[in-house]
Design a protein around this motif. Sequence first.
Motif, PDB file in Angstrom:
ATOM      1  N   PHE A  14       1.010  -1.124  -0.008  1.00 10.87           N
ATOM      2  CA  PHE A  14       0.018   0.024   0.109  1.00 10.87           C
ATOM      3  C   PHE A  14       0.973   1.321  -0.021  1.00 10.87           C
ATOM      4  O   PHE A  14       2.034   1.076   0.387  1.00 10.87           O
ATOM      5  CB  PHE A  14      -0.827   0.043   1.245  1.00 10.87           C
ATOM      6  CG  PHE A  14      -2.025  -1.025   1.059  1.00 10.87           C
ATOM      7  CD1 PHE A  14      -1.976  -2.065   1.840  1.00 10.87           C
ATOM      8  CD2 PHE A  14      -3.083  -0.749   0.118  1.00 10.87           C
ATOM      9  CE1 PHE A  14      -3.102  -3.143   1.827  1.00 10.87           C
ATOM     10  CE2 PHE A  14      -3.998  -1.740   0.076  1.00 10.87           C
ATOM     11  CZ  PHE A  14      -4.099  -2.725   0.662  1.00 10.87           C
ATOM     12  N   GLU A  15       0.137   2.272  -0.578  1.00 11.09           N
ATOM     13  CA  GLU A  15       0.907   3.572  -0.585  1.00 11.09           C
ATOM     14  C   GLU A  15       1.397   3.899   0.946  1.00 11.09           C
ATOM     15  O   GLU A  15       0.734   3.704   1.815  1.00 11.09           O
ATOM     16  CB  GLU A  15       0.017   4.551  -1.240  1.00 11.09           C
ATOM     17  CG  GLU A  15       0.900   5.715  -1.541  1.00 11.09           C
ATOM     18  CD  GLU A  15      -0.222   6.750  -2.447  1.00 11.09           C
ATOM     19  OE1 GLU A  15      -1.316   6.753  -2.444  1.00 11.09           O
ATOM     20  OE2 GLU A  15       0.487   7.714  -3.070  1.00 11.09           O
ATOM     21  N   GLU A  16       2.575   4.608   0.798  1.00  8.95           N
ATOM     22  CA  GLU A  16       3.386   4.994   2.149  1.00  8.95           C
ATOM     23  C   GLU A  16       3.763   3.731   2.955  1.00  8.95           C
ATOM     24  O   GLU A  16       4.413   4.071   3.968  1.00  8.95           O
ATOM     25  CB  GLU A  16       2.270   6.119   2.933  1.00  8.95           C
ATOM     26  CG  GLU A  16       1.857   7.338   2.159  1.00  8.95           C
ATOM     27  CD  GLU A  16       1.022   8.241   2.982  1.00  8.95           C
ATOM     28  OE1 GLU A  16       0.520   7.890   4.118  1.00  8.95           O
ATOM     29  OE2 GLU A  16       0.620   9.102   2.263  1.00  8.95           O
ATOM     30  N   ALA A  17       3.607   3.033   2.810  1.00  4.36           N
ATOM     31  CA  ALA A  17       4.117   1.352   3.374  1.00  4.36           C
ATOM     32  C   ALA A  17       5.854   1.376   2.866  1.00  4.36           C
ATOM     33  O   ALA A  17       6.155   1.919   2.121  1.00  4.36           O
ATOM     34  CB  ALA A  17       3.186   0.320   3.059  1.00  4.36           C
ATOM     35  N   PRO A  18       6.542   0.762   4.038  1.00  2.00           N
ATOM     36  CA  PRO A  18       7.998   0.481   3.531  1.00  2.00           C
ATOM     37  C   PRO A  18       7.834  -0.768   2.693  1.00  2.00           C
ATOM     38  O   PRO A  18       6.930  -1.539   2.768  1.00  2.00           O
ATOM     39  CB  PRO A  18       8.539   0.120   4.872  1.00  2.00           C
ATOM     40  CG  PRO A  18       7.389  -0.236   5.789  1.00  2.00           C
ATOM     41  CD  PRO A  18       6.104   0.307   5.281  1.00  2.00           C
ATOM     42  N   ILE A  60      18.378   7.066  -6.319  1.00  2.00           N
ATOM     43  CA  ILE A  60      17.292   8.057  -6.870  1.00  2.00           C
ATOM     44  C   ILE A  60      15.937   7.869  -6.200  1.00  2.00           C
ATOM     45  O   ILE A  60      15.868   6.590  -5.820  1.00  2.00           O
ATOM     46  CB  ILE A  60      17.447   8.384  -8.282  1.00  2.00           C
ATOM     47  CG1 ILE A  60      16.813   6.998  -8.897  1.00  2.00           C
ATOM     48  CG2 ILE A  60      18.795   8.797  -8.757  1.00  2.00           C
ATOM     49  CD1 ILE A  60      16.660   7.185 -10.490  1.00  2.00           C
ATOM     50  N   ASN A  61      15.111   8.726  -6.224  1.00  2.00           N
ATOM     51  CA  ASN A  61      13.733   8.556  -5.684  1.00  2.00           C
ATOM     52  C   ASN A  61      13.604   8.088  -4.428  1.00  2.00           C
ATOM     53  O   ASN A  61      12.407   7.217  -3.983  1.00  2.00           O
ATOM     54  CB  ASN A  61      13.022   7.374  -6.712  1.00  2.00           C
ATOM     55  CG  ASN A  61      12.957   8.102  -8.120  1.00  2.00           C
ATOM     56  OD1 ASN A  61      13.042   9.262  -8.218  1.00  2.00           O
ATOM     57  ND2 ASN A  61      12.702   7.251  -9.118  1.00  2.00           N
ATOM     58  N   GLY A  62      14.498   8.101  -3.392  1.00  2.00           N
ATOM     59  CA  GLY A  62      14.429   7.651  -2.143  1.00  2.00           C
ATOM     60  C   GLY A  62      14.639   6.182  -1.812  1.00  2.00           C
ATOM     61  O   GLY A  62      14.487   5.794  -0.711  1.00  2.00           O
ATOM     62  N   ARG A  77      15.456  -1.041  -0.595  1.00  3.78           N
ATOM     63  CA  ARG A  77      14.683  -0.710   0.700  1.00  3.78           C
ATOM     64  C   ARG A  77      14.153   0.887   0.086  1.00  3.78           C
ATOM     65  O   ARG A  77      14.761   1.611  -0.332  1.00  3.78           O
ATOM     66  CB  ARG A  77      15.188  -0.689   1.824  1.00  3.78           C
ATOM     67  CG  ARG A  77      15.631  -1.939   2.272  1.00  3.78           C
ATOM     68  CD  ARG A  77      15.940  -2.015   3.789  1.00  3.78           C
ATOM     69  NE  ARG A  77      16.706  -3.093   4.144  1.00  3.78           N
ATOM     70  CZ  ARG A  77      17.759  -3.353   4.416  1.00  3.78           C
ATOM     71  NH1 ARG A  77      18.617  -2.501   4.225  1.00  3.78           N
ATOM     72  NH2 ARG A  77      18.297  -4.766   4.673  1.00  3.78           N
ATOM     73  N   LYS A  78      12.826   1.053   0.762  1.00  4.78           N
ATOM     74  CA  LYS A  78      12.343   2.365   0.665  1.00  4.78           C
ATOM     75  C   LYS A  78      11.458   2.596   1.880  1.00  4.78           C
ATOM     76  O   LYS A  78      10.580   1.570   1.773  1.00  4.78           O
ATOM     77  CB  LYS A  78      11.688   2.758  -0.858  1.00  4.78           C
ATOM     78  CG  LYS A  78      11.161   4.188  -0.835  1.00  4.78           C
ATOM     79  CD  LYS A  78      10.801   4.827  -2.036  1.00  4.78           C
ATOM     80  CE  LYS A  78      10.394   6.040  -2.260  1.00  4.78           C
ATOM     81  NZ  LYS A  78      10.065   6.398  -3.440  1.00  4.78           N
ATOM     82  N   PRO A  79      11.506   3.543   2.598  1.00  2.00           N
ATOM     83  CA  PRO A  79      10.635   3.522   3.662  1.00  2.00           C
ATOM     84  C   PRO A  79       9.066   3.937   3.668  1.00  2.00           C
ATOM     85  O   PRO A  79       8.546   3.696   4.404  1.00  2.00           O
ATOM     86  CB  PRO A  79      11.462   4.977   4.670  1.00  2.00           C
ATOM     87  CG  PRO A  79      12.278   5.596   3.697  1.00  2.00           C
ATOM     88  CD  PRO A  79      12.583   4.736   2.479  1.00  2.00           C
ATOM     89  N   SER A  80       8.937   4.725   2.455  1.00  2.00           N
ATOM     90  CA  SER A  80       7.414   5.032   2.244  1.00  2.00           C
ATOM     91  C   SER A  80       7.245   5.200   0.804  1.00  2.00           C
ATOM     92  O   SER A  80       8.176   5.858   0.051  1.00  2.00           O
ATOM     93  CB  SER A  80       7.218   6.332   2.893  1.00  2.00           C
ATOM     94  OG  SER A  80       5.859   6.723   2.458  1.00  2.00           O
TER      95      SER A  80
END
Lengths: 118, 114
Positions: A14-18, A60-62, A77-80
């Motif tokens: 889901f959006e905003e999930a890690p 890039i892109n977090g 990985r991406k935290p959000s």
Amino acid sequence: AQSVTQLDSQVPVFEEAPVELRCNYSSSVSVYLFWYVQYPNQGLQLLLKYLSGSTLVKGINGFEAEFNKSQTSFHLRKPSVHISDTAEYFCAVSDPGDYGGSQGNLIFGKGTKLSVKP
Amino acid sequence: IAGITQAPTSQILAAGRRMTLRCTQDMRHNAMYWYRQDLGLGLRLIHYSNTAGTTGKGEVPDGYSVSRANTDDFPLTLASAVPSQTSVYFCASSLSTGAASEAFFGQGTRLTVV
């Protein structure tokens, strides 16, 4: 010869999930590691790469990835995450001398499709 | 805009026909590559070229040939297409032949052999 294993073919979040996309490579010798992203109907573009030095690499892109030599892993990985992160992600390893001396040749994993839902 | 240009973007080809996929880069990169992308198999290297005038075979070279007459162009030829060559083909280049060199990719050519 080197090989790359991406453990998950599809990852829905889901959006905003890690999110963590897993990647393991076959050899413990020195290699270079890359993550590429492919948006729908486009070519691949580089997210980040590990050549040497700090084991935590920011791209890039977090996105970021951590090189773990003992586990021969390079997980992304991406935290959000955002809806716009929906794409296919490829881990790749570069091993000089593979294919009879094709220096710089990238060996790709089979890809992980990240699907971000609202 | 600098980068890699592939042509055509898509093609439907009758089996047995000859086809050349074009690839041109304007970055003056020494190394160029052709990959095919198939569902569930990722990208597999077909042929590569470390510098103008030299080429080599990758993982899946059978049925394909390449040439590298100059730095900028790296065409891929299917001499007699077969349905198993239906795939998306990506051309890529890198500045040097070093393993650390980042690869830049074209937008791909979607080929269907019927």
